[in-house]
Design a protein around this motif. Structure first.
Motif, PDB file in Angstrom:
ATOM      1  N   THR A  93      33.386  42.291  55.118  1.00 20.78           N
ATOM      2  CA  THR A  93      32.633  41.768  56.260  1.00 20.78           C
ATOM      3  C   THR A  93      31.666  42.823  56.794  1.00 20.78           C
ATOM      4  O   THR A  93      31.182  42.721  57.909  1.00 20.78           O
ATOM      5  N   GLU A  94      31.401  43.823  55.982  1.00 15.79           N
ATOM      6  CA  GLU A  94      30.412  44.846  56.326  1.00 15.79           C
ATOM      7  C   GLU A  94      29.023  44.360  55.918  1.00 15.79           C
ATOM      8  O   GLU A  94      28.881  43.531  55.021  1.00 15.79           O
ATOM      9  N   ASN A  95      27.997  44.864  56.565  1.00 17.31           N
ATOM     10  CA  ASN A  95      26.607  44.607  56.187  1.00 17.31           C
ATOM     11  C   ASN A  95      26.294  43.097  56.143  1.00 17.31           C
ATOM     12  O   ASN A  95      25.746  42.593  55.170  1.00 17.31           O
ATOM     13  N   LEU A  96      26.646  42.378  57.200  1.00 16.28           N
ATOM     14  CA  LEU A  96      26.455  40.926  57.233  1.00 16.28           C
ATOM     15  C   LEU A  96      24.998  40.507  57.387  1.00 16.28           C
ATOM     16  O   LEU A  96      24.684  39.332  57.293  1.00 16.28           O
ATOM     17  N   GLY A  97      24.118  41.457  57.580  1.00 11.31           N
ATOM     18  CA  GLY A  97      22.698  41.136  57.688  1.00 11.31           C
ATOM     19  C   GLY A  97      21.946  41.322  56.373  1.00 11.31           C
ATOM     20  O   GLY A  97      20.728  41.227  56.342  1.00 11.31           O
ATOM     21  N   SER A  98      22.659  41.544  55.276  1.00 15.06           N
ATOM     22  CA  SER A  98      21.992  41.838  54.004  1.00 15.06           C
ATOM     23  C   SER A  98      21.275  40.619  53.445  1.00 15.06           C
ATOM     24  O   SER A  98      21.695  39.468  53.649  1.00 15.06           O
ATOM     25  N   GLU A  99      20.191  40.870  52.735  1.00 17.67           N
ATOM     26  CA  GLU A  99      19.423  39.794  52.111  1.00 17.67           C
ATOM     27  C   GLU A  99      20.225  39.089  51.029  1.00 17.67           C
ATOM     28  O   GLU A  99      20.132  37.883  50.868  1.00 17.67           O
ATOM     29  N   SER A 100      21.043  39.843  50.287  1.00 19.24           N
ATOM     30  CA  SER A 100      21.818  39.225  49.217  1.00 19.24           C
ATOM     31  C   SER A 100      22.857  38.257  49.778  1.00 19.24           C
ATOM     32  O   SER A 100      23.136  37.219  49.173  1.00 19.24           O
ATOM     33  N   LEU A 101      23.405  38.542  50.941  1.00 22.79           N
ATOM     34  CA  LEU A 101      24.355  37.625  51.568  1.00 22.79           C
ATOM     35  C   LEU A 101      23.652  36.336  51.978  1.00 22.79           C
ATOM     36  O   LEU A 101      24.156  35.235  51.750  1.00 22.79           O
ATOM     37  N   GLN A 102      22.483  36.459  52.574  1.00 20.68           N
ATOM     38  CA  GLN A 102      21.711  35.272  52.960  1.00 20.68           C
ATOM     39  C   GLN A 102      21.329  34.456  51.732  1.00 20.68           C
ATOM     40  O   GLN A 102      21.389  33.227  51.739  1.00 20.68           O
ATOM     41  N   LEU A 103      20.954  35.135  50.661  1.00 23.84           N
ATOM     42  CA  LEU A 103      20.585  34.452  49.423  1.00 23.84           C
ATOM     43  C   LEU A 103      21.787  33.712  48.841  1.00 23.84           C
ATOM     44  O   LEU A 103      21.670  32.564  48.404  1.00 23.84           O
TER      45      LEU A 103
END
Length: 116
Positions: A93-103
């Motif tokens: 649940t780290e780095n929830l603002g990452s582009e890969s997560l949104q993708l």
């Protein structure tokens, strides 16, 4: 028995080629795009929508998850496959603002990824 092997090899080869094409489309974002798509939005590159609100929670709805593994291929930092239950699970649940997560969330066929 040799006849079965001769028939099976081309089928498996074809399936492998199809799998590579599909996974390449998912990873590189070519799903259903044409050259006209970039012209229609003013010629700019596709942008991933982000908000200024801090994301604090990440979950996968087991009822909606189809177990296809797209999220794992796109964002292995946050997702893994639970092979026994055939669903994706959150591993970070780290780095929830990452582009890969949104993708990964945008490409989830079952809309099972919940970011809040």
């Amino acid at each position: 028995m040799k006849k079965d092997g001769k028939l099976l090899k081309p089928i498996l080869t074809s399936l492998g080629a199809i799998a590579l094409i599909v996974s390449g489309s998912v990873i590189f974002g070519n799903k259903g795009k044409t050259e006209n798509d970039s012209v229609s939005n003013g010629g700019s590159d596709d942008k991933i929508a982000t908000s200024d609100v801090a994301q604090t929670n990440l979950a996968v709805s087991a009822n909606k998850c189809r177990g296809c593994g797209k999220c794992v291929r796109i964002d292995p930092e946050h997702f893994a496959l639970d092979v026994e239950n055939r669903v994706a699970i959150v591993i970070s649940t780290e780095n929830l603002g990452s582009e890969s997560l949104q993708l990964a969330a945008n490409n989830c066929d079952g809309a099972a990824i919940i970011i809040s």
